[in-house]
Motif scaffolding. Structure first.
Motif, PDB file in Angstrom:
ATOM      1  N   ALA A 132       5.999  14.371  -2.094  1.00 63.99           N
ATOM      2  CA  ALA A 132       6.467  13.682  -2.128  1.00 63.99           C
ATOM      3  C   ALA A 132       5.609  12.407  -2.236  1.00 63.99           C
ATOM      4  O   ALA A 132       5.204  11.477  -2.436  1.00 63.99           O
ATOM      5  CB  ALA A 132       6.787  13.303  -0.928  1.00 63.99           C
ATOM      6  N   ILE A 133       3.852  12.686  -1.341  1.00 65.08           N
ATOM      7  CA  ILE A 133       2.815  11.213  -1.744  1.00 65.08           C
ATOM      8  C   ILE A 133       2.655  11.212  -2.789  1.00 65.08           C
ATOM      9  O   ILE A 133       1.819  10.206  -3.231  1.00 65.08           O
ATOM     10  CB  ILE A 133       1.442  11.713  -0.205  1.00 65.08           C
TER      11      ILE A 133
ATOM     12  N   GLY B  10       1.414   2.132  -6.371  1.00 61.10           N
ATOM     13  CA  GLY B  10       2.445   3.262  -6.082  1.00 61.10           C
ATOM     14  C   GLY B  10       3.446   2.990  -5.062  1.00 61.10           C
ATOM     15  O   GLY B  10       2.853   1.943  -4.170  1.00 61.10           O
ATOM     16  N   ALA B  11       4.578   2.971  -4.565  1.00 65.36           N
ATOM     17  CA  ALA B  11       5.531   3.160  -3.967  1.00 65.36           C
ATOM     18  C   ALA B  11       5.022   2.903  -2.379  1.00 65.36           C
ATOM     19  O   ALA B  11       5.492   1.439  -1.025  1.00 65.36           O
ATOM     20  CB  ALA B  11       6.439   3.249  -3.569  1.00 65.36           C
ATOM     21  N   LEU B  12       3.422   3.622  -2.286  1.00 64.86           N
ATOM     22  CA  LEU B  12       3.183   3.682  -0.730  1.00 64.86           C
ATOM     23  C   LEU B  12       2.300   2.769  -0.575  1.00 64.86           C
ATOM     24  O   LEU B  12       1.651   2.142   1.106  1.00 64.86           O
ATOM     25  CB  LEU B  12       2.399   4.960  -0.233  1.00 64.86           C
TER      26      LEU B  12
ATOM     27  N   LYS C 245       2.065  -0.520   2.348  1.00 60.40           N
ATOM     28  CA  LYS C 245       3.458  -0.952   2.876  1.00 60.40           C
ATOM     29  C   LYS C 245       3.089   0.552   4.544  1.00 60.40           C
ATOM     30  O   LYS C 245       2.368   1.319   4.304  1.00 60.40           O
ATOM     31  CB  LYS C 245       4.322  -0.070   2.739  1.00 60.40           C
ATOM     32  N   PRO C 246       3.079  -0.103   5.606  1.00 58.93           N
ATOM     33  CA  PRO C 246       2.681   0.581   6.927  1.00 58.93           C
ATOM     34  C   PRO C 246       3.221   2.099   6.885  1.00 58.93           C
ATOM     35  O   PRO C 246       4.184   2.265   6.318  1.00 58.93           O
ATOM     36  CB  PRO C 246       3.550  -0.070   8.408  1.00 58.93           C
ATOM     37  N   VAL C 247       2.872   2.885   7.455  1.00 59.67           N
ATOM     38  CA  VAL C 247       2.953   4.750   7.814  1.00 59.67           C
ATOM     39  C   VAL C 247       3.055   5.191   9.060  1.00 59.67           C
ATOM     40  O   VAL C 247       2.188   4.940   9.244  1.00 59.67           O
ATOM     41  CB  VAL C 247       2.307   5.304   6.312  1.00 59.67           C
TER      42      VAL C 247
ATOM     43  N   ILE D  74      -4.686   7.624   1.218  1.00 55.88           N
ATOM     44  CA  ILE D  74      -5.459   7.288   0.577  1.00 55.88           C
ATOM     45  C   ILE D  74      -4.460   7.515  -0.970  1.00 55.88           C
ATOM     46  O   ILE D  74      -4.980   6.771  -1.654  1.00 55.88           O
ATOM     47  CB  ILE D  74      -6.668   9.278   0.108  1.00 55.88           C
ATOM     48  N   ALA D  75      -3.607   8.196  -0.667  1.00 48.67           N
ATOM     49  CA  ALA D  75      -2.616   7.461  -1.949  1.00 48.67           C
ATOM     50  C   ALA D  75      -2.085   5.817  -1.467  1.00 48.67           C
ATOM     51  O   ALA D  75      -1.494   4.925  -2.418  1.00 48.67           O
ATOM     52  CB  ALA D  75      -1.394   8.108  -1.716  1.00 48.67           C
TER      53      ALA D  75
END
Length: 186
Positions: free
Chosen positions: A92-93, A103-105, A108-110, A135-136
């Motif tokens: 998924a990542i 990319g969608a990540l 954005k906070p994770v 990294i993503a």
């Protein structure tokens, strides 16, 4: 406007304690926070650039990207498989890391949480998940953690949503995560 958090669970098992942990996050989300538990990671094919063709991305991967694009932050819930991140969560990542740099990540906070049977609660897998998400392109909250050991015995008869200590820890994680997220325009 609510902060929207997408929860991705690295276990596909219906009775997974990590899935239950994500369900607890949904149930106990503070006011002003909406958590969506993404369904369908099992349907996302392994990442392959040959499949990642604009206009022809596999439907399950496109649905994952769409859900991720509409969220403000990510809650990644990882068990530990052989000392590391489960393939389904890493996959998924990988899908969310593309296109490279956008990319969608990206930005954005994770936050990463999880539970495992061992005495450390899956910290190796969670550390690997933080590394991969960073990294993503995600903004990984390195100090926002929740690792719950002894899952098999602790949650044998008690759902994480009914465990006061777990709910308290999870609520803190969600509050810290949502405080770092800027609500996207609807």
């Amino acid at each position: 406007m609510s902060v929207r958090i997408l929860a991705l669970v690295g276990s596909l098992r219906a009775g997974s304690h990590n899935r239950q942990l994500a369900e607890a996050a949904v149930k106990h989300a503070p006011e002003g926070v909406e958590i969506e538990l993404f369904e369908g990671l099992a349907d996302v094919p392994f990442y392959n650039e040959d499949l990642d063709v604009e206009g022809d991305v596999p439907a399950a991967a496109a649905r994952l990207r769409a859900a991720a694009g509409a969220t403000d932050a990510f809650l990644l819930v990882s068990p530990e498989y052989n000392g590391t991140i489960p393939a389904v969560l890493k996959n998924a990542i990988d899908w969310l890391s593309r296109p490279y740099g956008a990319g969608a990540l990206s930005g954005k906070p994770v936050a990463v949480v999880g539970t495992a049977f061992g005495q450390f609660g899956g910290v190796w897998a969670q550390d690997d998940t933080r590394k991969a998400a960073g990294i993503a392109g995600g903004t990984v909250l390195e100090d926002v953690k929740l690792s719950i050991p002894g899952s098999v015995t602790r949650f044998a008869e008690l759902h994480p949503a009914d465990d006061a200590e777990v709910v308290e820890g999870l609520t803190k994680v969600i509050e810290q995560l949502s405080s770092q997220a800027a609500p996207a325009a609807a």
